[in-house]
Design an enzyme around this catalytic site. Structure first.
Site, mmCIF file in Angstrom:
data_model
loop_
_atom_site.group_PDB
_atom_site.id
_atom_site.type_symbol
_atom_site.label_atom_id
_atom_site.label_comp_id
_atom_site.label_asym_id
_atom_site.label_seq_id
_atom_site.Cartn_x
_atom_site.Cartn_y
_atom_site.Cartn_z
ATOM 1 N N HIS A 82 7.459 13.395 5.696
ATOM 2 C CA HIS A 82 7.189 11.963 5.620
ATOM 3 C C HIS A 82 8.400 11.184 6.100
ATOM 4 O O HIS A 82 9.521 11.478 5.731
ATOM 5 C CB HIS A 82 6.880 11.557 4.174
ATOM 6 C CG HIS A 82 6.540 10.113 4.047
ATOM 7 N ND1 HIS A 82 5.276 9.632 4.293
ATOM 8 C CD2 HIS A 82 7.304 9.033 3.747
ATOM 9 C CE1 HIS A 82 5.279 8.322 4.137
ATOM 10 N NE2 HIS A 82 6.494 7.931 3.799
ATOM 11 N N ASP A 161 -2.367 3.135 -4.929
ATOM 12 C CA ASP A 161 -1.397 2.671 -3.937
ATOM 13 C C ASP A 161 -2.016 1.676 -2.966
ATOM 14 O O ASP A 161 -1.362 0.732 -2.536
ATOM 15 C CB ASP A 161 -0.778 3.838 -3.170
ATOM 16 C CG ASP A 161 0.314 3.346 -2.222
ATOM 17 O OD1 ASP A 161 1.283 2.747 -2.719
ATOM 18 O OD2 ASP A 161 0.174 3.523 -0.993
ATOM 19 N N ARG A 168 1.692 -5.988 -3.253
ATOM 20 C CA ARG A 168 3.143 -6.095 -3.022
ATOM 21 C C ARG A 168 3.430 -6.833 -1.723
ATOM 22 O O ARG A 168 4.355 -7.631 -1.626
ATOM 23 C CB ARG A 168 3.769 -4.690 -2.969
ATOM 24 C CG ARG A 168 3.879 -4.017 -4.335
ATOM 25 C CD ARG A 168 4.186 -2.539 -4.170
ATOM 26 N NE ARG A 168 5.445 -2.317 -3.473
ATOM 27 C CZ ARG A 168 5.722 -1.225 -2.758
ATOM 28 N NH1 ARG A 168 4.834 -0.256 -2.648
ATOM 29 N NH2 ARG A 168 6.871 -1.103 -2.161
ATOM 30 N N SER A 183 5.167 4.794 -4.462
ATOM 31 C CA SER A 183 4.144 4.661 -3.425
ATOM 32 C C SER A 183 4.139 5.888 -2.513
ATOM 33 O O SER A 183 3.100 6.503 -2.261
ATOM 34 C CB SER A 183 4.421 3.380 -2.628
ATOM 35 O OG SER A 183 3.677 3.341 -1.444
ATOM 36 N N LYS A 187 1.515 9.666 -2.933
ATOM 37 C CA LYS A 187 0.657 10.141 -1.839
ATOM 38 C C LYS A 187 1.033 11.562 -1.421
ATOM 39 O O LYS A 187 0.167 12.391 -1.128
ATOM 40 C CB LYS A 187 0.748 9.177 -0.655
ATOM 41 C CG LYS A 187 0.054 7.842 -0.929
ATOM 42 C CD LYS A 187 0.228 6.842 0.206
ATOM 43 C CE LYS A 187 1.606 6.234 0.214
ATOM 44 N NZ LYS A 187 1.767 5.063 1.077
HETATM 45 N N1 URA Z 1 5.846 3.366 2.824
HETATM 46 C C1 URA Z 1 4.958 3.519 1.812
HETATM 47 O O1 URA Z 1 4.033 4.303 1.905
HETATM 48 N N2 URA Z 1 5.117 2.787 0.714
HETATM 49 C C2 URA Z 1 6.128 1.912 0.554
HETATM 50 O O2 URA Z 1 6.215 1.279 -0.487
HETATM 51 C C3 URA Z 1 7.055 1.760 1.613
HETATM 52 C C4 URA Z 1 6.889 2.513 2.744
#
Ligand code: URA
Ligand code: CA
Length: 434
Positions: A82, A161, A168, A183, A187
């Protein structure tokens, strides 16, 4: 439990318990708490912060808000990576096939472009025919057979999320380390891999502009992943200029293919290989850095990495011939050069503005439902420190719709700072955390 009590508690700087946090997430996802109350809690979290225990509890509660993908019926070690988001940041399309060629199974769910940053799913969809909305059975079948598949996040993956991120975004609460960590990690944990490698970007093109904050975020995410019994590693890498030369979807695919063909030395290749080597080590295929890197380099020079990408594209319905002939990727109507107007050195590149410039050309979304033009974007001709003369080509724009072209050119010139002397050299990889 009353939600107002949670808001007051956090507003007063107190800790929320695991029970309170799971109540918050569960009830919000079920539609029992209005957005205005959750907005107030998010702002209280932004000001009062969360400690590591609260952040971990939030991550786990979010992970558990939807489906948790079970990859245990796929033989082998499943690995995921990621990036926290950057510009010209095409590492996934290079790292993932290399790692698959080395023997890990890459089962990756990626996102679309966000703000000024690009997204892997938009890039893959620029490949003619290539699909990213496969169902879970087909996804697992491709991971088993080819060793690699990259698809979009399903609707059932961490619904908490999706709701929280949208809130947000409009309440000024994106940039909080705990909220970002929860967040991202919710995932990743719900996606079911055994090994997770994080590329945490820092600099003027990243969400974390401050390097110490980026290191703190990386450490926090590594510890949360370890608490969930995942093999974790993180690199903190520079985002003070686009990582590769290409900024735009088909252009970035072209650059990734060319790197897998053994061309283009440079920063994008270096970070992609470093991430791959870390995944190989975290996955236990090699124990030391040198042999892991040796294995990755062999996957590159033998062409096995490119072959993995080609097989994945074919399995997902795309045209694998783009791996031999990138001329088959979507091309724009017109290509124009942007030239330097003064003499000097590239002293700084406002990387977020380069991302916004590509967005103005149509490579990203200004609004959530905008269509992305796969063919357009920017090919950077200059990097930090380069000496330039008036008339030297700074970049090439690949264009179709010219509605915002003047604004894009203006934005580009505003992004490139030409000074008397080159900037102090800085590292590409600041830190490795494991
Ligand atoms: N990427 C994400 O998936 N979530 C965040 O809060 C910031 C970057
Ligand atoms: Ca170090």
């Amino acid at each position: 439990m009353h939600f107002l009590d949670l808001i007051l508690k956090k507003r007063g700087g107190n800790r929320l318990s695991a029970r309170e946090i799971s109540y918050f997430i569960r009830e919000y996802v079920q539609g029992n708490i209005p957005d205005y109350q959750v907005s107030a809690l998010l702002m209280a979290i932004w000001f009062s912060k969360m400690d590591e225990t609260e952040t971990r509890d939030l991550t786990f509660a979010m992970r558990d808000s939807g489906h948790i993908i079970d990859l245990s019926d796929i033989p082998g070690i499943k690995a995921d990576k990621h990036s926290t988001g950057g510009v010209g940041d095409t590492t996934t399309l290079i790292t993932a096939p290399l790692v698959a060629a080395c023997g890990l199974k890459v089962a990756k769910m990626s996102g679309r472009g966000l703000g000024h940053t690009g997204g892997t799913i938009d890039k893959i969809e620029s490949i003619p025919g290539c699909m990213t909305g496969l169902n879970m059975d087909r996804f697992k079948e491709i991971v088993s057979g080819c060793g690699i598949s990259i698809i979009g996040q399903t609707r059932e993956l961490v619904p908490a999320d999706k709701l929280l991120y949208a809130l947000r975004d409009v309440t000024g609460t994106i940039d909080n380390i705990s909220l970002i960590a929860a967040s991202i990690m919710s995932k990743k944990l719900a996606s079911g891999s055994d090994v997770i490698v994080l590329d945490v970007k820092t600099g003027n093109g990243a969400f974390m502009t401050d390097r110490d904050d980026a290191v703190e975020l990386a450490r926090l995410m590594v510890r949360i992943g370890q608490a969930a019994r995942k093999k974790m590693t993180a690199l903190v890498t520079d985002m003070n200029q686009p990582l590769g030369n290409a900024v735009g979807n088909a252009l970035e695919v072209k650059e990734a293919v060319e790197i897998l063909q053994g061309r283009h030395p440079g920063d994008l290749r270096q970070v992609s290989l470093a991430l791959a080597a870390d995944m190989i080590r975290a996955g236990g295929l090699e124990t030391d850095e040198q042999s892991a890197m040796g294995r990755v380099e062999k996957a590159l020079t033998s062409g096995k990495g490119l072959e993995k990408l080609s097989r994945m594209i074919e399995a997902q319905g795309g045209d694998p011939r783009i791996c031999e002939d990138t001329g088959l990727l979507p091309a724009p109507d017109e290509i124009i050069s942007i030239k330097a107007e003064t003499k000097g050195h590239i002293a700084a590149i406002r990387t977020d503005r380069i991302g916004n410039c590509a967005l103005l050309l149509g490579a990203g979304r200004r609004q959530k439902n905008d269509a992305v033009d796969p063919a357009v974007g920017i090919w950077m001709g200059a990097r930090l420190g380069d000496a330039v003369e008036p008339g030297d080509i700074l970049a090439t724009f690949y264009i179709n719709d010219k509605t915002h072209l003047d604004a894009a050119i203006q934005q580009f010139h505003n992004a490139i700072v030409i000074g008397q002397s080159p900037p102090k050299p800085h590292s590409l990889i600041y830190e490795t955390i494991e």
